[in-house]
Design an enzyme around this catalytic site. Structure first.
Site, PDB file in Angstrom:
ATOM      1  N   CYS A  66     -25.911 -48.892  57.711  1.00  0.00           N
ATOM      2  CA  CYS A  66     -26.729 -47.924  58.446  1.00  0.00           C
ATOM      3  C   CYS A  66     -27.217 -46.819  57.512  1.00  0.00           C
ATOM      4  O   CYS A  66     -26.709 -46.629  56.410  1.00  0.00           O
ATOM      5  CB  CYS A  66     -25.919 -47.315  59.577  1.00  0.00           C
ATOM      6  SG  CYS A  66     -25.010 -48.505  60.572  1.00  0.00           S
ATOM      7  N   ARG A 109     -32.471 -50.466  54.430  1.00  0.00           N
ATOM      8  CA  ARG A 109     -31.051 -50.775  54.533  1.00  0.00           C
ATOM      9  C   ARG A 109     -30.748 -51.695  55.721  1.00  0.00           C
ATOM     10  O   ARG A 109     -29.652 -52.223  55.842  1.00  0.00           O
ATOM     11  CB  ARG A 109     -30.248 -49.469  54.662  1.00  0.00           C
ATOM     12  CG  ARG A 109     -30.401 -48.567  53.463  1.00  0.00           C
ATOM     13  CD  ARG A 109     -29.826 -47.185  53.705  1.00  0.00           C
ATOM     14  NE  ARG A 109     -28.381 -47.194  53.730  1.00  0.00           N
ATOM     15  CZ  ARG A 109     -27.608 -47.075  52.660  1.00  0.00           C
ATOM     16  NH1 ARG A 109     -28.136 -46.982  51.460  1.00  0.00           N
ATOM     17  NH2 ARG A 109     -26.290 -47.054  52.764  1.00  0.00           N
ATOM     18  N   TRP A 168     -27.114 -50.241  62.294  1.00  0.00           N
ATOM     19  CA  TRP A 168     -26.947 -51.690  62.208  1.00  0.00           C
ATOM     20  C   TRP A 168     -25.692 -52.022  63.006  1.00  0.00           C
ATOM     21  O   TRP A 168     -24.598 -51.588  62.663  1.00  0.00           O
ATOM     22  CB  TRP A 168     -26.800 -52.113  60.741  1.00  0.00           C
ATOM     23  CG  TRP A 168     -26.753 -53.587  60.498  1.00  0.00           C
ATOM     24  CD1 TRP A 168     -27.611 -54.531  60.958  1.00  0.00           C
ATOM     25  CD2 TRP A 168     -25.785 -54.294  59.707  1.00  0.00           C
ATOM     26  NE1 TRP A 168     -27.250 -55.780  60.500  1.00  0.00           N
ATOM     27  CE2 TRP A 168     -26.139 -55.661  59.728  1.00  0.00           C
ATOM     28  CE3 TRP A 168     -24.669 -53.909  58.968  1.00  0.00           C
ATOM     29  CZ2 TRP A 168     -25.408 -56.632  59.057  1.00  0.00           C
ATOM     30  CZ3 TRP A 168     -23.944 -54.878  58.298  1.00  0.00           C
ATOM     31  CH2 TRP A 168     -24.322 -56.218  58.345  1.00  0.00           C
ATOM     32  N   ASN A 181     -21.574 -43.906  59.738  1.00  0.00           N
ATOM     33  CA  ASN A 181     -21.591 -45.238  59.130  1.00  0.00           C
ATOM     34  C   ASN A 181     -20.152 -45.685  58.914  1.00  0.00           C
ATOM     35  O   ASN A 181     -19.285 -44.869  58.612  1.00  0.00           O
ATOM     36  CB  ASN A 181     -22.296 -45.220  57.767  1.00  0.00           C
ATOM     37  CG  ASN A 181     -23.774 -44.967  57.878  1.00  0.00           C
ATOM     38  OD1 ASN A 181     -24.336 -44.986  58.963  1.00  0.00           O
ATOM     39  ND2 ASN A 181     -24.414 -44.711  56.751  1.00  0.00           N
ATOM     40  N   GLY A 182     -19.910 -46.995  59.016  1.00  0.00           N
ATOM     41  CA  GLY A 182     -18.565 -47.509  58.780  1.00  0.00           C
ATOM     42  C   GLY A 182     -17.907 -47.965  60.069  1.00  0.00           C
ATOM     43  O   GLY A 182     -18.558 -48.134  61.101  1.00  0.00           O
ATOM     44  N   GLU A 184     -28.229 -69.111  43.727  1.00  0.00           N
ATOM     45  CA  GLU A 184     -29.021 -67.924  44.042  1.00  0.00           C
ATOM     46  C   GLU A 184     -30.343 -68.296  44.708  1.00  0.00           C
ATOM     47  O   GLU A 184     -30.785 -67.618  45.644  1.00  0.00           O
ATOM     48  CB  GLU A 184     -29.276 -67.113  42.776  1.00  0.00           C
ATOM     49  CG  GLU A 184     -30.138 -65.876  42.962  1.00  0.00           C
ATOM     50  CD  GLU A 184     -29.533 -64.831  43.898  1.00  0.00           C
ATOM     51  OE1 GLU A 184     -30.280 -63.939  44.335  1.00  0.00           O
ATOM     52  OE2 GLU A 184     -28.324 -64.915  44.195  1.00  0.00           O
ATOM     53  N   LYS A 188     -31.489 -66.949  48.391  1.00  0.00           N
ATOM     54  CA  LYS A 188     -32.726 -66.217  48.662  1.00  0.00           C
ATOM     55  C   LYS A 188     -33.543 -66.885  49.767  1.00  0.00           C
ATOM     56  O   LYS A 188     -34.126 -66.217  50.612  1.00  0.00           O
ATOM     57  CB  LYS A 188     -33.570 -66.110  47.389  1.00  0.00           C
ATOM     58  CG  LYS A 188     -33.085 -65.056  46.431  1.00  0.00           C
ATOM     59  CD  LYS A 188     -33.273 -63.660  47.007  1.00  0.00           C
ATOM     60  CE  LYS A 188     -32.388 -62.656  46.301  1.00  0.00           C
ATOM     61  NZ  LYS A 188     -30.967 -62.759  46.634  1.00  0.00           N
ATOM     62  N   GLU A 213     -31.839 -66.089  53.066  1.00  0.00           N
ATOM     63  CA  GLU A 213     -31.980 -64.679  53.436  1.00  0.00           C
ATOM     64  C   GLU A 213     -33.360 -64.372  54.015  1.00  0.00           C
ATOM     65  O   GLU A 213     -33.482 -63.646  55.004  1.00  0.00           O
ATOM     66  CB  GLU A 213     -31.775 -63.789  52.201  1.00  0.00           C
ATOM     67  CG  GLU A 213     -30.345 -63.614  51.746  1.00  0.00           C
ATOM     68  CD  GLU A 213     -30.261 -62.714  50.532  1.00  0.00           C
ATOM     69  OE1 GLU A 213     -29.437 -61.807  50.533  1.00  0.00           O
ATOM     70  OE2 GLU A 213     -31.031 -62.923  49.573  1.00  0.00           O
ATOM     71  N   HIS A 222     -21.738 -86.969  45.351  1.00  0.00           N
ATOM     72  CA  HIS A 222     -20.403 -86.977  45.937  1.00  0.00           C
ATOM     73  C   HIS A 222     -20.445 -86.476  47.383  1.00  0.00           C
ATOM     74  O   HIS A 222     -19.656 -85.616  47.781  1.00  0.00           O
ATOM     75  CB  HIS A 222     -19.448 -86.129  45.094  1.00  0.00           C
ATOM     76  CG  HIS A 222     -19.240 -86.659  43.713  1.00  0.00           C
ATOM     77  ND1 HIS A 222     -18.550 -87.819  43.457  1.00  0.00           N
ATOM     78  CD2 HIS A 222     -19.657 -86.200  42.508  1.00  0.00           C
ATOM     79  CE1 HIS A 222     -18.531 -88.045  42.155  1.00  0.00           C
ATOM     80  NE2 HIS A 222     -19.198 -87.080  41.554  1.00  0.00           N
ATOM     81  N   LYS A 230     -28.620 -53.714  53.157  1.00  0.00           N
ATOM     82  CA  LYS A 230     -28.732 -53.624  51.703  1.00  0.00           C
ATOM     83  C   LYS A 230     -27.379 -53.458  51.044  1.00  0.00           C
ATOM     84  O   LYS A 230     -27.078 -54.102  50.060  1.00  0.00           O
ATOM     85  CB  LYS A 230     -29.651 -52.455  51.326  1.00  0.00           C
ATOM     86  CG  LYS A 230     -29.887 -52.320  49.828  1.00  0.00           C
ATOM     87  CD  LYS A 230     -30.581 -53.532  49.261  1.00  0.00           C
ATOM     88  CE  LYS A 230     -30.850 -53.414  47.780  1.00  0.00           C
ATOM     89  NZ  LYS A 230     -31.345 -54.676  47.217  1.00  0.00           N
TER      90      LYS A 230
END
Length: 628
Positions: free
Chosen positions: A2, A27, A75, A101-102, A506, A510, A513, A529, A623
């Protein structure tokens, strides 16, 4: 994570707070709100959804020119992303409002206690519990001093002078007492008509910093919130709180209340660095900035064709290295294993931070722990760092944010010098981490006096900015072409071998995301495999085929996929070829990963943009992940 901003000063606070919230949109958030004092009464305006909804509500409110205000983008962690769960939250008696926040881990226990005392809760959040806990502590202090509670003193309180400091000590003590009882993580800011010229703010395991202006002060979760007004900041440490007004601030310890001397840091970023600069999205801007990032990462770290990392000169050369990180930073760490073992001949273990910290890890004697975090505030990475510091292991922190928790708490720190990264999906941060980690491998090779090709590698590194600068426009065109061709896909494989394996991870991350397309990264040799069972014409593959000792094996893997009717995008270096329709050539270099990474980023970007996704703020993501 947040976003928080608070302001005390000479400007109209509400427009400034709204402006600050816009700069924190990157964020990630699902609702927003702000609070201010109007005729010494607490006003709170909240809305779900984007900030434009909040702006419409604020525009309908008269006289929003108070000189003090707090704001928040939320958030969701406790409760649905609806207006009643949005911040700020008020106490039942309207004595105060807070943004937070948290996570308060023992909120249910505290809530049950307050319910028994008659408190009513209008949201599902832990934040409203904290607001009422502070209020309850305040009432206890008032009852002891005045034999009255806050609501019984309304007539007296309404006549408070704007210059009155009478109730500040009580609010401070109530704030401290409540925070001592709250377990978990928080960055919290409090506004109250009891202290109409002051804000209180505190942090524990969640970022919070103070902006130092002239006749004004800011409190925020990140620098961009107040960047147009000041670049001078004070970083709060855990268990510290700040009392600020338009004319002064004081940082104190939550547990003993003593004032603490703090250092003011000057942030080298400017507003232009945190702006889109004409690009459609921050992510695209940050991808295109990577040639400059390559240059900046080398500044001050090369001398006479040697690597200079004086921060590490006082530490012994380790017998082994343990790299700990999350997400993209984990992929950068995994990539560096190849070079640290090749150039420095140091065995390397790479760990996911959220797994490492909940084991009983056994570290080797003379082992160096390296933690990597773009923000320097990643909760799991910080937890791993603290666990290692408790055991007296040296910790090297690699991060991008000056004064972040990783930078302050690690034994030594190396800054990646990438500048502000605003898009939630990390791009230039990983590239800069890779540069620092490669320099680390060369540095230890030097110190061990190994036959390490330092000059040759540095020559390649120094040539990369120009190569990448020239390649980016063509790579973007190719990314657009393939995004159009492959937009039908519901799933993707990414394959790489050797140094390319971590890049495959990566690339898949991406694509997930940004475009919400399911994607998995695999070592090319592992495809047979099990995963190859999924291959069909609608399940394409993105294969990294660098011109190295693994090329023939990667080529064989691609042919296995083609023989099963799978479509493949093959990323190749100039001068090589494959039997495949969709070939993507990048310039020839001995460090191809520094070109391939931006290529994959551009493919994910163009795919998401073509599909109409929110590129800079992907759903459900933040973020800086400061909760476990």
């Amino acid at each position: 994570m947040c976003g928080i901003i608070g302001y005390c000063g000479h400007r109209p606070a509400v427009p400034l707070v709204l402006e600050g919230l816009k700069r924190l949109e990157y964020r990630g958030y699902d609702s927003a709100g702000l609070a201010f004092l109007q005729l010494n009464k607490l006003e709170v305006i909240r809305s779900e959804g984007k900030l434009c909804n909040l702006e419409e509500k604020v525009a309908k409110t008269a006289n929003t020119f108070a000189p003090i205000s707090i704001g928040h983008t939320r958030w969701a962690t406790h409760g649905l992303p609806v207006e009643r769960n949005s911040h700020p939250h008020k106490s039942n008696n309207n004595a105060l409002a807070i943004v937070h926040n948290g996570i308060i881990e023992n909120f249910q226990e505290l809530k049950d206690e307050l319910l028994q005392k008659g408190y009513v809760f209008y949201s599902d959040t832990d934040t409203e519990v904290l607001a009422n806990l502070i209020s309850d502590e305040l009432d206890a202090l008032f009852a002891a001093k005045f034999s009255k509670k806050y609501e019984q003193m309304q007539a007296e309180l309404e006549s408070i002078s704007q210059n009155s400091l009478q109730y500040l000590p009580y609010m401070e003590e109530a704030f401290r007492n409540a925070l001592k009882r709250a377990h978990g993580a928080y960055a919290v800011v409090l506004l109250s008509p009891l202290i109409p010229q002051h804000l209180l703010a505190a942090r524990l395991s969640a970022p919070l910093l103070l902006g130092i202006g002239i006749g004004e002060y800011f409190i925020a979760s990140d620098v961009p919130a107040f960047l147009p007004y000041t670049r001078d900041v004070v970083f709060l440490d855990d268990n510290e709180y700040v009392v600020l007004s338009a004319s002064s601030y004081a940082v104190k310890n939550i547990y003993v209340g003593e004032e603490i001397a703090k250092t003011v840091h000057h942030i080298p970023w400017d507003l232009q660095g945190a702006a889109k600069d004409g690009y459609k999205h921050f992510m695209l801007k940050e991808i295109m900035e990577q040639p400059r990032v390559l240059q900046d990462c080398l500044v001050g770290r090369l001398q006479d064709d040697m690597v200079c990392l004086p921060e590490l000169d006082t530490l012994a050369v380790p017998d082994s290295i343990r790299i700990i990180a999350c997400g993209t930073s984990y992929n950068a760490g995994l990539w560096s294993q190849y070079y640290l073992e090749q150039f420095a001949e140091i065995p390397v273990t790479v760990e996911i931070a959220s797994e490492f910290r909940y084991r009983k890890p056994i570290l080797n004697k003379n082992e160096l722990v390296v933690v990597i975090s773009q923000s320097g505030e990643t909760a799991d990475t910080l937890g791993a760092l603290r666990l290692c510091r408790e055991k007296d292991y040296p910790v090297l922190g690699i991060c991008n944010v000056l004064g972040s928790s990783v930078a302050r708490e690690a034994t030594v720190s190396l800054y990646t010098q990438a500048g502000p990264e605003i898009s939630v999906a990390s791009t230039k941060a990983m590239l800069s981490q890779m540069v620092v980690l490669l320099l680390l491998a060369l540095y230890y090779g030097q110190r061990k006096k190994l036959a390490c090709p330092v000059r040759e590698v540095l020559r390649e590194l120094k040539a990369l900015p120009e190569i990448l600068e020239n390649a980016l426009p063509k790579m973007r065109d190719k990314a657009k072409e393939f995004a159009f061709q492959y937009a039908f896909a519901k799933s993707f494989f990414y394959l790489g071998r050797g140094i390319a394996y971590s890049l495959a991870l990566e690339g898949a991350l991406k694509l997930k995301e940004l475009s919400y397309i399911h994607a998995e990264g695999y070592a090319t040799g592992e495809i047979k495999h099990g995963p190859i069972a999924l291959i069909d014409p609608d399940f394409p593959t993105f294969a990294l085929a660098f011109d190295d000792e693994n090329f023939s094996k990667v080529r064989s893997g691609i042919q296995e996929i083609k023989s099963r009717q799978g479509r493949v995008i093959s990323l190749l270096q100039e001068g090589t070829t494959l039997e495949n329709e969709d070939l993507w050539y990048i310039p020839k270099t001995k460090l191809p990963e520094f070109i391939a990474l931006p290529a994959m980023q551009l493919f994910s970007y163009e795919m998401a943009d073509y599909l109409g996704k929110d590129v800079d703020q992907p759903r459900n993501l933040a973020k800086s992940v400061t909760v476990e």
